[in-house]
Scaffold this motif. Structure first.
Motif, short mmCIF file in Angstrom:
data_model
loop_
_atom_site.label_atom_id
_atom_site.label_comp_id
_atom_site.label_asym_id
_atom_site.label_seq_id
_atom_site.Cartn_x
_atom_site.Cartn_y
_atom_site.Cartn_z
N UNK A 225 1.01 -1.33 -0.03
CA UNK A 225 0.16 0.15 0.34
C UNK A 225 0.87 0.94 -0.23
N UNK A 226 0.75 1.99 -0.91
CA UNK A 226 1.44 3.25 -0.69
C UNK A 226 0.48 4.63 -1.32
N UNK A 227 1.66 5.96 -0.98
CA UNK A 227 0.69 7.02 -0.98
C UNK A 227 0.08 7.20 -2.51
N UNK A 228 0.84 6.88 -3.86
CA UNK A 228 0.06 7.27 -4.95
C UNK A 228 -0.90 6.94 -5.61
N UNK B 15 9.08 -5.12 -2.03
CA UNK B 15 8.02 -3.82 -2.26
C UNK B 15 8.57 -2.60 -1.24
N UNK B 16 9.53 -2.98 -0.75
CA UNK B 16 9.97 -1.33 0.23
C UNK B 16 11.50 -1.12 -0.01
N UNK B 17 12.31 -1.26 0.92
CA UNK B 17 13.40 -1.17 0.53
C UNK B 17 14.46 -2.19 -0.06
N UNK B 18 14.04 -2.74 -0.85
CA UNK B 18 14.75 -2.82 -2.02
C UNK B 18 13.79 -2.85 -3.59
N UNK B 19 12.84 -2.26 -3.09
CA UNK B 19 12.09 -1.78 -4.07
C UNK B 19 11.72 -0.45 -4.61
N UNK B 20 10.46 -0.01 -5.03
CA UNK B 20 9.81 0.55 -5.80
C UNK B 20 9.99 1.73 -4.99
N UNK B 21 10.16 1.53 -3.43
CA UNK B 21 10.69 3.27 -2.57
C UNK B 21 12.00 3.68 -1.79
N UNK B 22 12.16 1.74 -2.28
CA UNK B 22 14.04 2.42 -2.13
C UNK B 22 14.78 2.92 -3.18
N UNK C 124 9.17 -1.85 8.65
CA UNK C 124 8.04 -2.63 7.85
C UNK C 124 7.23 -2.75 9.32
N UNK C 125 5.67 -2.40 8.97
CA UNK C 125 4.57 -2.46 9.41
C UNK C 125 3.35 -3.41 8.22
N UNK D 286 -2.63 9.09 6.82
CA UNK D 286 -2.82 10.06 8.20
C UNK D 286 -1.27 10.35 8.62
N UNK D 287 -1.41 8.89 8.66
CA UNK D 287 1.09 8.77 9.54
C UNK D 287 0.44 7.98 10.08
N UNK D 288 -0.68 6.78 10.32
CA UNK D 288 -0.84 5.57 11.72
C UNK D 288 -0.24 4.75 10.96
N UNK D 289 0.53 4.64 9.49
CA UNK D 289 1.82 3.30 9.56
C UNK D 289 2.61 3.98 10.32
N UNK D 290 3.91 2.43 10.63
CA UNK D 290 5.21 3.12 11.23
C UNK D 290 6.32 1.59 10.43
N UNK D 291 6.81 2.39 9.37
CA UNK D 291 7.37 1.35 8.41
C UNK D 291 6.75 1.28 6.51
N UNK D 292 7.03 1.00 6.58
CA UNK D 292 6.46 0.57 4.89
C UNK D 292 5.12 0.11 5.53
N UNK D 293 4.38 0.15 4.66
CA UNK D 293 3.12 -0.35 4.89
C UNK D 293 1.97 -1.19 3.90
N UNK D 294 2.26 -2.99 4.65
CA UNK D 294 2.66 -3.65 3.51
C UNK D 294 0.78 -4.77 4.66
N UNK D 295 -0.37 -5.44 3.66
CA UNK D 295 -1.02 -6.32 3.94
C UNK D 295 -0.35 -7.52 4.16
N UNK D 296 -0.87 -9.06 4.86
CA UNK D 296 0.06 -9.79 4.71
C UNK D 296 -1.58 -10.69 4.39
N UNK D 297 -1.63 -11.26 2.86
CA UNK D 297 -3.02 -11.44 2.00
C UNK D 297 -3.07 -13.46 2.58
N UNK D 298 -1.57 -14.38 2.16
CA UNK D 298 -1.95 -15.40 2.96
C UNK D 298 -0.34 -16.28 2.80
N UNK D 299 -0.27 -16.77 3.56
CA UNK D 299 1.49 -17.59 3.94
C UNK D 299 1.97 -17.20 5.02
#
Ligand SMILES: NC(=O)c1ccc[n+]([C@@H]2O[C@H](COP(=O)([O-])OP(=O)(O)OC[C@H]3O[C@@H](n4cnc5c(N)ncnc54)[C@H](OP(=O)(O)O)[C@@H]3O)[C@@H](O)[C@H]2O)c1
Length: 341
Positions: free
Chosen positions: A48-51, A125-132, A310-311, A328-341
Motif C-alpha cells: 500500500x503506497x501513497x501514490x 516492496x519496500x527498501x529493495x523495491x520501488x520506495x527504496x 515494515x508495518x 494520515x501517518x498511522x503507519x510506522x514503516x513500509x505499509x504491507x498487507x499479509x494476504x496469505x502465507x
C-alpha cells in the motif's frame, strides 16, 4: 474463501477530499484460469503506497486513474502456483503488478523474480523495491549530497524517507528527519541514526527545524509539501537542490484550501538563491540506476549499515482501512498487507 473463489478490492466511488471506507468495495470473483504460456499467482504480501491516492481521482497525471468498478492498482509479492511460462516455475517468488487481489493470472509482463536468500521477500516492496529506489535515485541523481552538507527529509520513518537519510549519512552529509510524533522521531534518531529528528506536529516545528539546521539546508528531499515546505523554504542555502518526490500533505486537496499562497515566496527563493527544484517519478531513472541501487542497498542491509522497518497488517479485507491510516501517518514503516502465507 473456497478454492474456487478469489477476492479483489475495487474503487467503488471517487473520494471528495479525504477518502473513506465507502470508496472501496470488496468482491468475490472466480479463481483466475492459467493463461496459455503464463502463470497463476497467489498474493502473499500486498503493498500500500501513497501514490494510490492519486489514482482514485479522475485527474490528469503521470499515470491513468483507476476507473469506478476497477481493481485498485498495486504491486505485490506472490508465489507462482501454476506455470506454463518458461521463465517461472511453481514455487518461485515474484514481484507482480496484481492490483488489490488475492490471486492473479499473468502472461509474465512486469514480473520480477525475487531471491529469498538475498533478503526477506517483503523488502521487494519496500527498501529493495520501488520506495527504496525512489529514495536512491532522487537523492543521488538530483539531490547530489556532498560531505558536510545538510540533507532534510520528511516522512522520515517511512520507506522513502528512512532510506534518504541513511544514504545521505553514507555520503558524509548531516541527515535531519521530519516525522509525526515522539515515537517516530525517536526511531529516526536512535534506530536509523539520523543526526536529528523534528516532530512536524509540534506547535513550534519551524523553530525546531531551524535550530537543527544551523548551517541551512543544502538538499531538501520533498515528500510532503504544505506546512513542511513553508518551514523549509527560508532555510534553503544558495544552490540548494530539491528533488520533488511527493506532496502527501496535498493529496486530499480538492481546491480552494485555506492557508497561505506559497508560490510567490517559492519563486522568489528559487531566483534569489539559484535553487534547483526537480520533480521525478522513480522509473525515469530505472535503466541507469536500478542495478546499482539493488547492489548497494542489499549490501548495506547485509552489513547492518542500512536499516528498515515494515508495518504489516494481516488480512486482505483490512487493506482499505490500512491504506486510509497510512495517508494520515498511522503507519510506522513500509505499509504491507499479509494476504496469505
Ligand atoms: N516520485 C516517486 O516516484 C515516488 C515514489 C514513491 C513514493 N513517493 C512519495 O514519497 C512520499 C513518501 O512515500 P512513502 O511510501 O515513504 O510513505 P510513508 O512514509 O510510508 O507514508 C506516508 C507518510 O507521510 C506522512 N504524512 C502524511 N501527511 C503528512 C503531512 N500533512 N505532513 C507531513 N507528513 C505527512 C506520514 O508520516 P508522519 O507520521 O511522519 O507525518 C505518513 O506516514 C509520498 O509523498 C509518496 O507519494 C514518490
Amino acid at each position: 474463501m473456497s478454492e474456487s473463489t478469489a477476492k479483489q478490492i475495487v474503487l467503488a466511488a471517487r473520494p471528495k477530499g479525504r477518502p473513506t471506507p465507502e470508496n472501496f468495495r470488496i468482491e468475490q470473483v472466480p479463481m483466475p484460469a492459467l493463461p496459455r504460456g503464463g502463470v497463476l499467482l497467489r498474493v502473499l504480501y500486498l503493498s500500500l503506497d501513497p501514490y494510490m491516492r492519486g489514482r482514485m481521482d479522475d485527474r490528469k497525471s503521470y499515470a491513468p486513474s483507476v476507473g469506478i468498478g476497477e481493481v485498485m492498482t498495486a504491486q505485490s509479492v506472490c508465489e507462482v502456483t501454476a506455470s506454463e511460462h518458461p521463465g517461472y516455475a511453481v514455487g518461485d517468488i515474484v514481484l507482480a503488478p496484481t492490483g488489490w487481489r488475492t490471486h492473479a493470472a499473468s502472461d509474465g509482463t512486469g514480473l520480477r523474480k525475487l531471491d529469498p536468500k538475498l533478503a526477506p521477500i517483503t523488502t521487494g516492496l519496500g527498501v529493495l523495491g520501488m520506495p527504496g529506489f525512489t529514495a536512491y535515485s532522487g537523492l543521488y541523481a538530483i539531490g547530489k549530497p556532498k560531505p558536510g552538507e545538510t540533507v532534510v527529509v520528511a516522512a522520515a520513518s517511512g520507506p522513502v524517507g528512512s532510506l534518504v537519510g541513511q544514504l545521505a549519512k553514507m555520503a558524509g552529509a548531516r541527515a535531519i528527519g521530519i516525522a509525526g510524533g515522539a515515537d517516530k522521531c525517536r526511531h529516526v534518531r536512535e534506530e536509523l541514526r539520523f543526526d536529528a529528528a523534528i516532530d512536524h506536529r509540534a506547535p513550534d516545528f519551524a523553530q525546531h527545524l531551524a535550530a537543527a539546521c544551523p548551517k541551512g539546508i543544502d538538499v531538501y528531499f520533498e515528500n510532503v509539501g504544505g506546512a513542511v515546505w513553508q518551514a523549509v523554504l527560508p532555510l534553503l542555502n544558495r544552490f540548494a537542490r530539491v528533488p520533488v518526490c511527493g506532496l502527501i500533505a496535498q493529496y486530499n486537496a480538492s481546491g480552494g484550501e485555506p492557508g497561505p499562497n506559497l508560490l510567490p515566496a517559492t519563486m522568489r527563493e528559487i531566483l534569489s538563491k539559484s535553487l534547483t527544484l526537480r520533480g521525478f517519478i522513480n522509473y525515469e531513472f530505472a535503466a541507469e540506476h536500478f542495478a546499482t541501487f539493488l547492489q548497494t542497498v542489499a549490501a548495506g542491509i547485509k552489513s547492518g549499515e542500512i536499516r528498515y522497518r515494515e508495518d504489516i497488517t494481516d488480512g486482505f479485507e483490512n487493506a482499505p482501512a490500512t491504506f486510509l491510516g497510512m495517508l494520515e501517518g498511522r503507519n510506522f514503516g513500509k505499509t504491507l498487507i499479509r494476504v496469505s502465507g
